[in-house]
Design a protein around this motif. Sequence first.
Motif, short mmCIF file in Angstrom:
data_model
loop_
_atom_site.label_atom_id
_atom_site.label_comp_id
_atom_site.label_asym_id
_atom_site.label_seq_id
_atom_site.Cartn_x
_atom_site.Cartn_y
_atom_site.Cartn_z
N TRP A 1 -10.38 11.42 -5.88
CA TRP A 1 -10.35 10.35 -4.88
C TRP A 1 -9.18 9.41 -5.11
CZ3 TRP A 1 -12.17 10.50 -0.37
CH2 TRP A 1 -13.38 11.13 -0.07
N LEU A 2 -8.82 9.23 -6.38
CA LEU A 2 -7.66 8.41 -6.68
C LEU A 2 -6.40 9.05 -6.13
CD1 LEU A 2 -6.83 5.81 -8.15
CD2 LEU A 2 -6.54 7.17 -10.22
N PHE A 3 -6.30 10.38 -6.24
CA PHE A 3 -5.17 11.09 -5.67
C PHE A 3 -5.14 10.95 -4.15
CE2 PHE A 3 -4.13 13.47 -9.53
CZ PHE A 3 -2.76 13.63 -9.36
N VAL A 4 -6.28 11.17 -3.50
CA VAL A 4 -6.33 11.09 -2.04
C VAL A 4 -5.92 9.69 -1.58
CG1 VAL A 4 -7.85 11.16 -0.02
CG2 VAL A 4 -8.08 12.89 -1.81
N GLY A 5 -6.51 8.67 -2.22
CA GLY A 5 -6.20 7.30 -1.84
C GLY A 5 -4.75 6.93 -2.10
N SER A 6 -4.24 7.32 -3.27
CA SER A 6 -2.88 6.93 -3.62
C SER A 6 -1.85 7.67 -2.77
CB SER A 6 -2.63 7.19 -5.10
OG SER A 6 -2.72 8.57 -5.39
N TRP A 7 -2.08 8.95 -2.49
CA TRP A 7 -1.13 9.68 -1.65
C TRP A 7 -1.13 9.14 -0.22
CZ3 TRP A 7 -1.84 15.53 -3.33
CH2 TRP A 7 -1.26 15.68 -4.59
N THR A 8 -2.30 8.75 0.26
CA THR A 8 -2.35 8.14 1.60
C THR A 8 -1.64 6.80 1.59
OG1 THR A 8 -4.48 9.22 2.01
CG2 THR A 8 -3.90 7.37 3.43
N PHE A 9 -1.93 5.99 0.57
CA PHE A 9 -1.28 4.68 0.44
C PHE A 9 0.24 4.85 0.34
CE2 PHE A 9 0.45 1.17 -1.95
CZ PHE A 9 -0.24 0.05 -1.50
N ALA A 10 0.68 5.77 -0.53
CA ALA A 10 2.11 5.96 -0.75
C ALA A 10 2.80 6.49 0.50
CB ALA A 10 2.34 6.92 -1.92
N SER A 11 2.13 7.35 1.26
CA SER A 11 2.71 7.89 2.50
C SER A 11 2.94 6.79 3.52
CB SER A 11 1.81 8.98 3.08
OG SER A 11 1.67 10.06 2.19
N VAL A 12 1.94 5.93 3.67
CA VAL A 12 2.07 4.83 4.63
C VAL A 12 3.11 3.83 4.15
CG1 VAL A 12 0.84 2.90 5.72
CG2 VAL A 12 -0.30 5.11 5.42
N PHE A 13 3.09 3.53 2.86
CA PHE A 13 4.06 2.60 2.29
C PHE A 13 5.48 3.10 2.50
CE2 PHE A 13 6.48 1.01 -1.41
CZ PHE A 13 6.33 -0.36 -1.23
N SER A 14 5.70 4.38 2.28
CA SER A 14 7.02 4.96 2.47
C SER A 14 7.40 4.99 3.95
CB SER A 14 7.06 6.37 1.90
OG SER A 14 8.32 6.97 2.08
N TYR A 15 6.44 5.33 4.83
CA TYR A 15 6.71 5.41 6.27
C TYR A 15 7.10 4.04 6.83
CZ TYR A 15 6.00 6.57 11.20
OH TYR A 15 6.17 6.78 12.56
N LEU A 16 6.50 2.99 6.27
CA LEU A 16 6.83 1.63 6.71
C LEU A 16 8.18 1.16 6.15
CD1 LEU A 16 3.34 -0.09 6.34
CD2 LEU A 16 4.59 0.28 8.49
N GLY A 17 8.76 1.92 5.23
CA GLY A 17 10.06 1.56 4.69
C GLY A 17 10.01 0.87 3.34
N LEU B 1 4.99 -4.27 -17.44
CA LEU B 1 4.30 -5.43 -16.85
C LEU B 1 3.12 -5.00 -15.99
CD1 LEU B 1 7.38 -7.65 -15.91
CD2 LEU B 1 5.83 -7.92 -17.85
N LEU B 2 3.26 -3.87 -15.30
CA LEU B 2 2.15 -3.37 -14.50
C LEU B 2 0.98 -2.94 -15.37
CD1 LEU B 2 4.09 -1.24 -11.85
CD2 LEU B 2 2.81 -3.34 -11.41
N GLY B 3 1.25 -2.61 -16.64
CA GLY B 3 0.18 -2.22 -17.55
C GLY B 3 -0.76 -3.37 -17.88
N TRP B 4 -0.39 -4.61 -17.58
CA TRP B 4 -1.30 -5.72 -17.83
C TRP B 4 -2.50 -5.69 -16.89
CZ3 TRP B 4 2.18 -10.66 -18.84
CH2 TRP B 4 3.03 -10.39 -19.91
N PRO B 5 -2.30 -5.58 -15.56
CA PRO B 5 -3.48 -5.57 -14.69
C PRO B 5 -3.99 -4.17 -14.34
CG PRO B 5 -1.52 -5.88 -13.35
CD PRO B 5 -1.05 -5.77 -14.77
N LEU B 6 -3.18 -3.12 -14.53
CA LEU B 6 -3.54 -1.79 -14.03
C LEU B 6 -3.68 -0.78 -15.16
CD1 LEU B 6 -1.06 -1.56 -11.00
CD2 LEU B 6 -3.43 -2.33 -10.96
N GLU B 7 -4.41 0.30 -14.87
CA GLU B 7 -4.53 1.40 -15.81
C GLU B 7 -3.44 2.43 -15.54
OE1 GLU B 7 -8.31 3.09 -16.78
OE2 GLU B 7 -9.38 1.38 -15.94
N TRP B 8 -3.32 3.42 -16.47
CA TRP B 8 -2.24 4.39 -16.38
C TRP B 8 -2.29 5.18 -15.09
CZ3 TRP B 8 -3.01 9.57 -15.76
CH2 TRP B 8 -4.28 10.08 -16.09
N SER B 9 -3.48 5.51 -14.61
CA SER B 9 -3.57 6.37 -13.43
C SER B 9 -3.00 5.69 -12.19
CB SER B 9 -5.03 6.77 -13.19
OG SER B 9 -5.87 5.62 -13.16
#
Length: 454
Positions: free
Chosen positions: A302-318, A347-355
């Motif tokens: 589910w993390l893959f599905v969500g992140s790939w969808t998020f990344a696709s939209v993020f990239s499409y928006l520029g 710095l991202l390692g402070w609030p987020l996990e590796w995945s």
Amino acid sequence: MTNPEVALLMLGLFIVLVLLGFPIAFTLLAMGVAFGYYAYFRGPIDGVSDIFNNNIFYLLNQNTYSVMENPTLVAIPLFLFMGYVVERANIVDKLFFSLYQAARNLPGSLAIAALITCAVFSTASGIVGAVVTLMGLLAFPAMANANYNKSFASGVICAGGTLGILIPPSIMLIVYSAIADLSPLRLYAAAVFPGLLLAGLYIVYVIVRVYLNPALAPRPKMEDVPPPREIYWNLLVSFVPLTVLIMLVLGSILGGLATPAEAAAMGALGGMVLAVLYRSMTWKKLKESVFLTAKATAMVCWLFVGSWTFASVFSYLGGHDIIADWVGGMALEPWQFLILAQLIIFLLGWPLEWSEILIIFVPIFLPLLDVFGVNPYFFAMLVALNLQTSFLTPPMAMSAYYLKGVLKKQIELMQIFRGIMPYLGIVILTMVLMYQFPGIALWFPDYLFGPYIP
């Protein structure tokens, strides 16, 4: 439609929601669909509005199917199952105490045994939370009874427990290969020496620190040490079988005899055989291993599905373009780009996990590697080392919270934080060494598979 301002709003809102405690996978999924509905809006059909007339739903469906059919990701549940079976086979406690007896003449013998056990078990498991939790229940009481400094003991367990995401066969490297479209075989080969170097530096630090300050880790009483024959036998029945299993799995991958998924299947079967030989395989433990494997695999997928969808939209928006233009406009040298990228990931390692860092933010840097002439496998190893810090950096050092969760009132959180800080410095030192001597990461894959050709 291209709209970089909306993309940056999307990224900022995601970070805020994660810091508020919302589940990562479903936050990514919800934000991807919500902003994607705006980005991919197609308008009414024949003048009639249709809320489902939007390509975001097709994108979500395709991403879900892509995750399900990805052959590389098949290795994840099999490696997870192998780790859960080994965890429940009572192998780890035998391994820890036999290593302690063998290292009894070294300063900090219990700490050294804990580090080696963490390295071996986390390599077989790949589950940081499970390793830190189990070693917290097993090794910490032993060190506390031996009058070890609590902060020192907790740092050993937290740092050692994170090694499994770096040393092959690593689930994190499987995920990275799927994201960056790199060979998992080369990634495994590239990670062997950096992983062993980091584990070795941890052990050297423990020996030197205890030698300079023996009060941190008193030597064992000689009457507690069994005869040499018993020590060798304990090592033979605890250390050798699990190590041989890991080496067979890794060797079959690096030798080209099996794909990661096939080798993971061998490892899962081998873990079950070991559990049977140790007479610890029960129907209840098997069901628990299957359930935990399915739960962890579902989370990753589910993390893959969500992140790939998020990344696709993020990239499409520029969003990717604006970041690439920003970095490109700084006229950086390759070494400056590497420092900037690793600083951001740190710095991202402070609030987020590796995945989350791996799946969401690393793809932002991947297109820039060709621009700066950076070897993608070398960059992957820098990232893999850097991601160790996501478990060791206060205030969101997850390994510290895993350990605190099992020890409860036996230790304060600040004591754990003080214990892990030296290991955070060792991770950074290892990254510097690898930057100065890239052969640490690149020699072995080049030797096995030939020089990398873009």
